[in-house]
Motif scaffolding. Structure first.
Motif, short mmCIF file in Angstrom:
data_model
loop_
_atom_site.label_atom_id
_atom_site.label_comp_id
_atom_site.label_asym_id
_atom_site.label_seq_id
_atom_site.Cartn_x
_atom_site.Cartn_y
_atom_site.Cartn_z
N THR A 201 0.83 -1.20 0.00
CA THR A 201 0.00 0.00 0.00
C THR A 201 0.86 1.25 0.00
O THR A 201 1.86 1.34 0.71
CB THR A 201 -0.93 0.01 1.23
OG1 THR A 201 -1.77 -1.15 1.17
CG2 THR A 201 -1.80 1.25 1.27
N ILE A 202 0.47 2.24 -0.79
CA ILE A 202 1.19 3.52 -0.85
C ILE A 202 0.95 4.30 0.44
O ILE A 202 -0.17 4.39 0.92
CB ILE A 202 0.71 4.34 -2.06
CG1 ILE A 202 1.04 3.63 -3.38
CG2 ILE A 202 1.32 5.75 -2.05
CD1 ILE A 202 0.36 4.23 -4.59
N VAL A 203 2.02 4.85 0.99
CA VAL A 203 1.90 5.71 2.17
C VAL A 203 2.60 7.03 1.88
O VAL A 203 3.78 7.05 1.51
CB VAL A 203 2.52 5.06 3.43
CG1 VAL A 203 2.38 6.02 4.62
CG2 VAL A 203 1.85 3.73 3.74
N GLY A 204 1.87 8.12 2.01
CA GLY A 204 2.44 9.46 1.82
C GLY A 204 2.45 10.22 3.12
O GLY A 204 1.62 9.99 4.01
N VAL A 205 3.39 11.16 3.24
CA VAL A 205 3.54 11.94 4.47
C VAL A 205 3.70 13.42 4.13
O VAL A 205 4.52 13.78 3.28
CB VAL A 205 4.77 11.47 5.28
CG1 VAL A 205 4.95 12.34 6.53
CG2 VAL A 205 4.64 10.01 5.68
N SER A 206 2.92 14.28 4.79
CA SER A 206 3.10 15.72 4.64
C SER A 206 4.35 16.15 5.40
O SER A 206 4.54 15.74 6.55
CB SER A 206 1.88 16.47 5.19
OG SER A 206 0.74 16.21 4.41
N THR A 207 5.18 16.96 4.77
CA THR A 207 6.40 17.44 5.42
C THR A 207 6.54 18.94 5.20
O THR A 207 6.09 19.48 4.19
CB THR A 207 7.65 16.73 4.86
OG1 THR A 207 7.83 17.10 3.47
CG2 THR A 207 7.54 15.22 4.97
N HIS A 208 7.20 19.59 6.17
CA HIS A 208 7.35 21.04 6.12
C HIS A 208 8.80 21.49 6.29
O HIS A 208 9.08 22.68 6.36
CB HIS A 208 6.48 21.68 7.21
CG HIS A 208 5.11 21.10 7.29
ND1 HIS A 208 4.23 21.09 6.22
CD2 HIS A 208 4.46 20.45 8.29
CE1 HIS A 208 3.11 20.49 6.57
NE2 HIS A 208 3.23 20.08 7.82
N CYS A 209 9.71 20.52 6.39
CA CYS A 209 11.13 20.84 6.50
C CYS A 209 11.94 19.60 6.13
O CYS A 209 11.40 18.49 6.08
CB CYS A 209 11.49 21.31 7.91
SG CYS A 209 11.24 20.05 9.19
N LEU A 210 13.24 19.78 5.89
CA LEU A 210 14.08 18.66 5.48
C LEU A 210 14.18 17.58 6.55
O LEU A 210 14.27 16.40 6.24
CB LEU A 210 15.48 19.16 5.12
CG LEU A 210 15.66 19.78 3.73
CD1 LEU A 210 17.10 20.26 3.54
CD2 LEU A 210 15.29 18.77 2.64
N GLU A 211 14.17 17.99 7.81
CA GLU A 211 14.26 17.01 8.89
C GLU A 211 13.07 16.04 8.83
O GLU A 211 13.24 14.83 8.95
CB GLU A 211 14.29 17.72 10.24
CG GLU A 211 14.42 16.76 11.43
CD GLU A 211 14.42 17.48 12.76
OE1 GLU A 211 14.58 16.80 13.79
OE2 GLU A 211 14.25 18.71 12.77
N GLN A 212 11.88 16.58 8.61
CA GLN A 212 10.70 15.73 8.50
C GLN A 212 10.77 14.86 7.25
O GLN A 212 10.34 13.70 7.26
CB GLN A 212 9.45 16.60 8.47
CG GLN A 212 9.17 17.31 9.78
CD GLN A 212 7.99 18.26 9.69
OE1 GLN A 212 7.42 18.47 8.61
NE2 GLN A 212 7.61 18.86 10.81
N ALA A 213 11.30 15.41 6.16
CA ALA A 213 11.42 14.65 4.91
C ALA A 213 12.38 13.48 5.08
O ALA A 213 12.10 12.36 4.63
CB ALA A 213 11.88 15.56 3.79
N HIS A 214 13.53 13.73 5.70
CA HIS A 214 14.50 12.65 5.94
C HIS A 214 13.88 11.57 6.83
O HIS A 214 14.10 10.37 6.60
CB HIS A 214 15.76 13.21 6.59
CG HIS A 214 16.67 13.92 5.65
ND1 HIS A 214 17.27 13.29 4.57
CD2 HIS A 214 17.11 15.20 5.62
CE1 HIS A 214 18.02 14.16 3.92
NE2 HIS A 214 17.94 15.31 4.53
N GLN A 215 13.10 11.98 7.82
CA GLN A 215 12.47 11.01 8.70
C GLN A 215 11.44 10.18 7.94
O GLN A 215 11.30 8.97 8.17
CB GLN A 215 11.79 11.71 9.88
CG GLN A 215 11.30 10.76 10.96
CD GLN A 215 12.43 9.96 11.58
OE1 GLN A 215 13.43 10.52 12.02
NE2 GLN A 215 12.28 8.64 11.61
#
Length: 306
Positions: A201-215
């Motif tokens: 299943t595809i899982v997407g995550v909203s991110t607002h900074c690079l730290e959140q994106a890397h996580q």
């Protein structure tokens, strides 16, 4: 690897003497599964099992009296548990949903309250206009009504070969048969969602900074939402990030990224200017008198060569 070298240094020269290629049964055994791997994830699973088994075997043999005194077994046991964590992290980053999201250019967020036309007509016209993905984004519906609507949307998307995503609710995504689920920073964590929905299943995550994106990468997300890029009438926010974060995410993050918030045919060119060609839109389409035409207009811009 270096820790393993140090832990077994005293045994390695002795071990080489026991190599016996001519008598190794593996040299004459071939199976269909051994000669073909379906994906990088399959390679990781196969290699991981071999490493885990090898470490456990070395650990057990190291417990024999002669070797046990050196503490080798305890060192190998520690390495084995460390490896299990590494294997899990690597496997989490090789889910097949990432490849599917690479081709998405426009994801239309469907919220009934923002639709000028009935929501199902907006959804149908969005598909007809060239939307690659529809996300059902209803925060206030009762669960039973939400599930019924999700099933309608999923069926519509499935017939057209379009990806279907449910916002926030992994349970609704599973029950409706949706292709994926999208979560924000304050929703259920991506790692927990993945446990529920599995690797397919595809899982997407909203991110607002690079730290959140890397996580999100480490947590096993298949794509990230990047924003808010521009002020939005659908979801007003004070912390508008503009293009800087999208530019940084494009440079540093290997996941497919989808820019979100306030995007329309007038400002989409700014995203194209920094190399971002995947967007999530809401008001620009669902509040339109002609959702099909609105999607077509955006899609044409996104597909125009730079």
């Amino acid at each position: 690897r270096h820790d393993f070298q140090r832990s077994t240094e005293a045994l390695q020269r002795r071990a080489i003497a026991f190599r016996d290629t001519s008598s190794d049964v593996g040299t004459g055994i071939t199976t269909e599964t051994e000669s073909l791997r379906k994906s990088p994830a399959a390679v990781i699973v196969a290699a991981g099992k071999r490493v885990g088994e090898a470490l456990r075997t070395i650990e057990e043999y190291s417990k024999l009296d002669q070797a046990g005194e050196s503490g080798v077994a305890r060192s190998i046991e520690s390495l084995r548990y460390r490896f299990y964590d590494i294997e899990k992290q690597i496997a989490a980053t090789l889910t097949p949903g990432r490849e599917r999201m690479e081709s998405v250019r426009i994801c239309v967020l469907i919220t009934e309250s923002g639709c000028k036309l009935p929501w199902h007509i907006v959804a149908r016209q969005s598909i007809d206009g060239g939307a690659d993905c529809l996300q059902l984004r209803e925060k206030n519906l009762d669960s039973a009504i939400l599930l019924d609507r999700a099933r309608q949307l999923v069926q519509m998307c499935r017939e057209a070969g379009v990806i279907s995503i449910i916002n926030d609710r992994a349970d609704i995504a599973m029950l409706s048969g949706a292709d994926g689920v999208h979560v924000g920073q304050t929703d259920v964590k991506c790692t927990d969602v993945r446990k529920l929905v599995g690797p397919e299943t595809i899982v997407g995550v909203s991110t607002h900074c690079l730290e959140q994106a890397h996580q999100a990468v480490l947590d096993g997300a298949d794509y990230i939402g990047v924003g808010p890029i521009f002020p939005s009438t659908t979801k007003p926010r004070k912390d508008i990030l503009g293009l800087n974060y999208a530019r940084a995410a494009k440079r540093h993050i290997g996941l497919p990224l989808i820019a979100i918030s306030g995007i329309d045919h007038q400002n989409v060119g700014q995203l194209l200017g920094i190399g971002v060609r995947s967007i999530a839109v809401s008001a620009a389409v669902i509040a339109s008198d002609n959702p099909k035409q609105a999607v077509q207009k955006l899609k044409d811009r996104l597909l125009t060569p730079a």
